[in-house]
Design a protein around this motif. Structure first.
Motif: not given
Length: 1026
Positions: A422-429, A499-500, A583-586
């Motif tokens: 699973x790879x998470x990414x922020x919308x717009x990145x 996952x966005x 603040x660290x997120x995935x």
């Protein structure tokens, strides 16, 4: 040609170790220890030599040895065998064992050769038998050379000469020299003392053997003395001297001549010798240690005396065996790749290069190119795997460098680098997915989104190395992505889901703040975030991550899962600085920061120094400490001396020392006192820590400015004037050489008499003079002085001189015994006398023969009676009376005697009966009869103590009964004592009468009883103490 077993080994690892070149473990042989040259005595005591050789590798290497290029057959050679990889040779033989040896190490990965090492044998034969050599005949003043002629040998030699007989060795100086090149003895100018027999001593430095030549006689010719002549150089170094790098070069030069020549050295280039160059044996030997390229050149030796000079030259050349500058490293390459290795070495002359593969010379061919130290092989195949060596060589030596080549072949595999599930990414990145299969040769890659092949667009890009990059991702990009890889050996794939998520926002940030030391605050850090994300908070202080466990005394995380608030308790000055909430997120990392300014009392000032000092002032300077966030508003100056208790505030000019001042003057100091100073800074927060103390500084001396106090005196003996005062403390003495000036005069006169006392601690002065009338008034004053001069005097006091003791003894002295412990003494008052009478003194003693039993009672005033107490019962005492004044007691009266009475009975009245009717208490007891040794009973004393008023009344009676009238509202203690001529006797047990005890009776020996006519409890208690 590739051996079949090697192909099998290499193919077997293509799916594991060969799958990724970064993970290859090189296991071919490599040297730990290589052979070294040996020089052995030909007659070695153990007759054995060991040439070391050790290599490492997996599997462990096997070894073989060659001598002069020929393989040694250890199976058929009983003298040679191996231990590990080292070669051991027994029963050494010079002819069979001399030569060049080389070790070979082999395992399944390949073969390497060691450097070559030689074995040489050292020996020293005897001189040819000859009883005495031919005599050498020379004139006095002539130079001579005595030849040694070393016998056959191998190994380095050292030479010495014996004069006449052992142990008289020839000592080298400017006139005599022993060449270590030729062994000959050179005498520049023969003297008569040189006549004798000379023996050459030769020592082999390897075998330690020593041989002696036959003696050579040196005799003087009788045809005259040799005149002066110019130097003739007999010993000089060759025209060309080769010198190895880092060796020790020794050049010899010695000349015959009359007078004895002086030797000097220079370089023809004019370059001076470096400090490492040494001249030895009166300059006959020039030594250059650690020879380097810059030491090469032409050297000149000059021999000179007053008849002339001569010179010899020679060029010292530099050479060096090869040393590596660059070597190759173990390398793993895919099949069909190209190899390029290069090795470089220094050396003089310039080295040549050759290459070995598995111990065999590698020749250039179609795919293999060799050019000097460079090796290139194109289109690698499995047969190219093996151990390679680069050899650099010149005539002075050779060096070997080894490396392993592994040629790899494998199908693609993602076992070591699969895509994340699973790879998470922020919308717009921007998202990057790497496709890194392990494959030899490299695989061709393509990507799929779901089941469809991914096509390039403006946002989607696939790079040549297989990496997929998607820019400005949206929710529509969420999907499963698969990377597929293929080469001629197979295919492989790996899949991951993208996952966005929505961006994370900081909803509450910390702000810059100012705070006082000791307070506590909370720095907020709160967010809004996508629930699919994992969140973590951390705080950094001045760039360092805060450890909440280690720093729990001050720092604590508060706020729960959606907040990372930081609480700081009991803030200290060192907590001021920049705080960053991270603040660290995935998918991203955010941060916010604030500056915290901590205000506190000022830091301690520094560098407190006394710039100038007088007898009462000191000018100070200092540097300010840290203001700790609040400007410094002022300073308090404190001082300490050996005479103060701790630090004391001092007066200054100006009176108030402002916060911007760095100098001030302290006033009101005592002269000649050692002071230390310190400062305390203050600001709006409070007082800071004190500065370090200044260096101890003594004020200048001055005339004393304080007069002694409490001037008085008097007393003493006849013809004395006693003067006393309170000494001045050391801090008021103002300088060295301190003392007192005592001035006095008879009252009513003008002239003062002065006395000097140079002891500072003295507080009393006695003036003796037979002309001083007794008890005469004097004017007295006391002053102080030191080396600077005299100080002020005290105010004038009147002091009387010593008076005379009263001259007459009291008369009509009488004594009367009052009790067993008391005698009354009475006398007649003295008439007016010339001497003062301040009172009377009674002296008493038990036995006129025992003066140590004397007692004394003194009474001041015009009294004529005194009671002496504390005496022994029934004892005779002698008594005498004298008048006294400050001069002491006068003459004593004639002794009288008196005997104390017998002691009272030591028993208390007993069988005490009592009865109380109304307020009347009636007591009755048995009579007490005195014993012969006791005083006669004269009556009884009834002691009544009333509780409420705590008063005591006594009633005397000569009867054995008594009536008392008591108050019904109080408690009483009653005791009966016997009275006698000897005084009071022992009291009875106290009887306790309670209030409202009307109508009761009892005794001291029994408890109270109930009476029929009373309904009130009556008690009488015996008390153990009054």
């Amino acid at each position: 040609m590739m051996l079949p077993w090697k192909q099998i080994v290499l193919l077997s690892i293509t799916g594991c170790l060969a799958a990724c070149t970064e993970d290859v473990i090189f296991q071919g042989p490599r040297w730990r220890t290589q052979p070294s040259d040996l020089i052995l005595p030909i007659n070695s005591p153990d007759h054995q030599a060991t040439i070391t050789c050790e290599a490492e590798g997996i599997p462990s290497p096997q070894y073989r040895w060659s001598l002069n290029g020929t393989l040694i057959d250890l199976g058929s050679d009983y003298r040679r065998h191996m231990s590990g990889g080292s070669l051991i040779i027994r029963n050494l033989d010079k002819d069979q064992d001399s030569g060049m040896y080389q070790c070979t190490a082999v395992n399944t990965w390949g073969t390497i050769l060691s450097r070559r090492a030689s074995i040489q044998f050292a020996y020293l034969e005897n001189f040819k038998t000859q009883s005495v050599r031919s005599a050498v005949s020379v004139r006095e003043g002539q130079g001579v050379v005595l030849l040694c002629g070393a016998p056959p040998h191998s190994g380095e030699l050292a030479f010495a000469w014996i004069f006449n007989e052992y142990p008289y060795a020839v000592q080298q100086d400017s006139r005599r020299f022993i060449s270590q090149e030729t062994g000959s003895l050179y005498i520049a100018k023969v003297e008569p003392s040189d006549v004798g027999n000379y023996t050459c001593v030769v020592n082999n430095t390897v075998t330690k053997e020593t041989v002696l030549s036959s003696p050579t006689p040196l005799v003087l010719r009788s045809d005259g003395v040799m005149g002066e002549y110019e130097p003739k150089i007999e010993v000089h170094f060759p025209d060309a001297v080769p010198a190895a790098k880092e060796s020790v070069v020794k050049l010899e030069c010695f000349a015959l001549g009359n007078p004895v020549p002086e030797i000097s050295w220079r370089r023809t280039s004019g370059v001076p010798f470096p400090s490492k160059v040494k001249m030895k044996n009166s300059n006959a030997v020039l030594e250059v240690p650690n020879f380097q390229q810059e030491d090469a050149g032409t050297y000149e030796c000059v021999a000179e005396n007053r008849r002339g000079k001569n010179a010899a030259r020679g060029r010292v050349s530099f050479h060096a065996k090869p040393q590596w500058l660059q070597t190759m490293a173990d390398t793993a390459l895919s099949i069909e790749d190209n190899l390029f290795w290069e090795c470089k070495a220094s050396g003089k002359p310039k080295p040549s290069y050759s290459w070995l593969k598995n111990g065999e010379h590698l020749m250039a061919e179609e795919r293999v190119q060799i050019e000097n130290g460079a090796l290139s092989i194109t289109a690698l195949n499995l047969s190219d795997s093996g151990m390679y060596q680069c050899v650099a060589e010149n005539k002075h030596g050779s060096v070997y460098s080894s490396a392993q080549l592994m040629v790899l072949a494998s199908a693609p595999s993602f076992s070591r680098s699969p895509l994340k599930t699973l790879v998470k990414a922020r919308s717009g990145s921007e998202v990057t997915l790497e496709c890194k299969p392990q494959a030899s040769p490299p695989a061709i890659s393509l990507w799929k989104k779901g089941n469809e092949i991914l096509q390039r667009t403006e946002r989607i890009n696939v790079f040549s190395n297989g990496t997929l990059k998607i820019s400005n991702v949206t929710k529509r990009d969420a999907a499963s992505y698969t990377c597929m890889a293929k080469n001629q050996f197979g295919t492989a794939s790996t899949t991951g889901r993208l996952l966005i998520t929505e961006p994370t926002r900081i909803t509450m940030r910390p702000t810059n703040m100012e705070i006082i030391v000791g307070e506590s605050i909370v720095l907020p850090c709160q967010i809004a975030y996508d629930p699919d994300l994992d969140i973590s908070f951390s705080w950094a202080f001045n760039g360092q991550l805060i450890d909440f466990q280690q720093d729990s005394d001050h720092f604590e995380r508060v706020g729960g899962s959606i907040a990372g608030d930081l609480m700081i308790r009991n803030i200290q000055l060192n907590h001021g600085g920049k705080y960053v909430c991270v603040i660290d997120t995935d998918v991203e990392s955010l941060s916010t920061s604030a500056i915290l300014v901590v205000k506190g009392p000022p830091g301690p000032p520094d560098k407190v120094a006394v710039e100038e000092i007088t007898d009462s002032t000191a000018q100070l300077s200092w540097t300010p400490g840290r203001d700790n966030g609040s400007p410094i508003t002022g300073y308090i100056i404190q001082a300490r001396t050996p005479f103060t208790v701790g630090w004391q505030a001092v007066d200054t000019v100006p009176e108030v020392v402002g916060g911007n001042m760095l100098t001030a003057t302290v006033v009101g100091l005592n002269a000649w006192v050692e002071y230390e100073f310190r400062l305390v800074a203050r600001n709006a927060v409070g007082l800071g820590e004190p500065s370090p103390a200044s260096a101890k500084t003594r004020t200048e001396d001055a005339i004393p400015d304080t007069a002694p106090t409490d001037v008085g005196g008097g007393g003493g003996t006849k013809s004395e004037l006693v003067i006393t005062w309170e000494p001045l403390p050391e801090e008021l003495q103002n300088g060295e050489g301190f003392g007192y000036i005592i001035a006095f005069r008879s009252a009513g006169t003008v002239t003062w008499t002065r006395a000097i006392i140079s002891t500072p601690g003295v507080s009393r002065y006695v003036f003796r003079n037979d002309t001083i009338p007794p008890f005469s008034p004097f004017d007295v004053k006391v002053g102080a002085f030191n080396n600077r001069g005299e100080g002020p005097f005290s105010s004038i006091a009147t002091v009387y001189s010593a008076e005379e003791v009263p001259g007459v003894a009291p008369k009509r002295v009488r004594a009367r015994s009052l009790s067993a412990a008391q005698i009354e003494v009475i006398w007649e008052a003295l008439p007016d006398l010339p001497e003062r009478v301040l009172g009377y003194e009674v002296v008493y003693w038990e036995d006129d023969t025992k003066p140590d039993t004397v007692g004394k009672v003194r009474i001041t005033g015009n009294y004529t009676q005194v009671n002496i107490t504390g005496l022994k019962a029934n004892t005779a005492y002698y008594l005498s009376v004298a008048a006294f004044n400050t001069a002491g007691p006068g003459p004593q009266s004639a002794p009288i005697n008196n005997t104390t009475k017998k002691p009272p009975p030591d028993r208390a009245p007993f069988n005490i009966q009592w009865r109380m009717i109304g307020s009347t208490l009636t007591l009755h007891w048995d009579p007490l009869v005195a014993m012969e040794t006791e005083s006669k009973v004269t009556g009884y004393l009834v002691v009544v103590k009333r509780h409420r008023y705590n008063d005591i009344n006594t009633i005397f009676t000569n009867k054995t009964t008594a009536e008392l009238s008591l108050s019904a509202s109080d408690n009483y203690l009653i005791q009966v004592k016997v009275m006698s001529e000897g005084g009071e006797g022992v009291g009875s047990e106290p009887v306790h009468i309670h209030k409202l005890s009307m109508g009761a009776r009892g005794s001291g020996a029994s408890s109270l009883r109930w009476l029929s006519r009373s309904t009130v409890l009556i008690s009488a208690l015996l008390c153990t103490a009054w």
